[in-house]
Enzyme design. Sequence first.
Site, mmCIF file in Angstrom:
data_model
loop_
_atom_site.group_PDB
_atom_site.id
_atom_site.type_symbol
_atom_site.label_atom_id
_atom_site.label_comp_id
_atom_site.label_asym_id
_atom_site.label_seq_id
_atom_site.Cartn_x
_atom_site.Cartn_y
_atom_site.Cartn_z
ATOM 1 N N TYR A 1 49.999 49.502 22.314
ATOM 2 C CA TYR A 1 50.118 50.634 22.136
ATOM 3 C C TYR A 1 49.727 50.996 20.208
ATOM 4 C CZ TYR A 1 51.754 55.515 21.166
ATOM 5 O OH TYR A 1 52.207 56.831 20.489
ATOM 6 N N SER B 1 49.282 57.703 15.958
ATOM 7 C CA SER B 1 50.518 57.544 16.105
ATOM 8 C C SER B 1 51.715 57.231 14.620
ATOM 9 C CB SER B 1 51.306 56.722 16.890
ATOM 10 O OG SER B 1 52.590 56.309 16.519
#
Length: 238
Positions: free
Chosen positions: A156, A143
């Site tokens: 995350y 990401s």
Amino acid sequence: MPRARRSTVMITGASRGLGRALAEAFAGAGSRLVLCARGRKALEALARELEAEGAEVEWAALDVTDEAAVRELVTRSEARFGVVDVLVNNASILGHRGTLADQPVDEWRSVLDVNLTGALVAIRAVLPGMRATGGGSIINVSSGVGDRPRPGWGAYAVSKAALEALTWNLAVEERETGVRANAVDPGAMRTDMRRSAYPAEDPDSLPDPAEITPVFLWLASEESASVSGERFRAPEWP
Ligand SMILES: NC(=O)c1ccc[n+]([C@@H]2O[C@H](COP(=O)([O-])OP(=O)(O)OC[C@H]3O[C@@H](n4cnc5c(N)ncnc54)[C@H](OP(=O)(O)O)[C@@H]3O)[C@@H](O)[C@H]2O)c1
């Protein structure tokens, strides 16, 4: 678009979003598929759809943190297709968004368990087969938060940074075996995860995940045979 050779491709978190788009793209390229996600209904419907179009699919409704279930799926698919040639570690959860100071520890554990440990579990299940054939491509879905600080993205962000570290270490450790490991940052996509992270955003302003699949097909193919330990930003590829 480069086409993947006829190979067996395992995709975690395949029931929707990017995982589903990858399953469709690899099926279109003639690959055999090994698919998993927790929810049975969506996954089974996808498997039936792909099979109706001529694809060969093994699938299981499982949690990627469940080592025995992942091994069982890999064993079953190896018996049918031979070794898994390509693994895409795509399954992920967002978890609690907020500062690290406010991070609930239970939530932290769940996010790291799925996003990081789940990838290790799948890697350990396919690696012996890949080594035995002297090659394989492992693609870890990272990401934009994976390679730079992004305050407020909690576990995350940390899980994706750690997944990238896992990728670099695996690439070096497996250099002699022919197994490759790379990371892909897919960029913003029109998916459920993105919607829950940015509820006010217009989904139509974002690319469909199908648009960012070419870099995965290339990393799965012989055309990238010398590429390992690298990070790609899907929207900027090629
Ligand atoms: N969307 C974006 O804009 C964006 C941006 C950067 C990076 N990413 C990354 O891209 C990847 C795909 O994201 P997405 O947006 O497509 O996410 P998504 O729409 O939320 O889909 C996630 C998939 O993973 C599965 N999954 C979640 N937890 C699992 C578990 N414990 N075991 C097995 N399967 C599990 C889900 O199915 P079940 O719930 O049924 O298990 C689903 O199939 C992720 O790695 C994400 O971090 C996304």
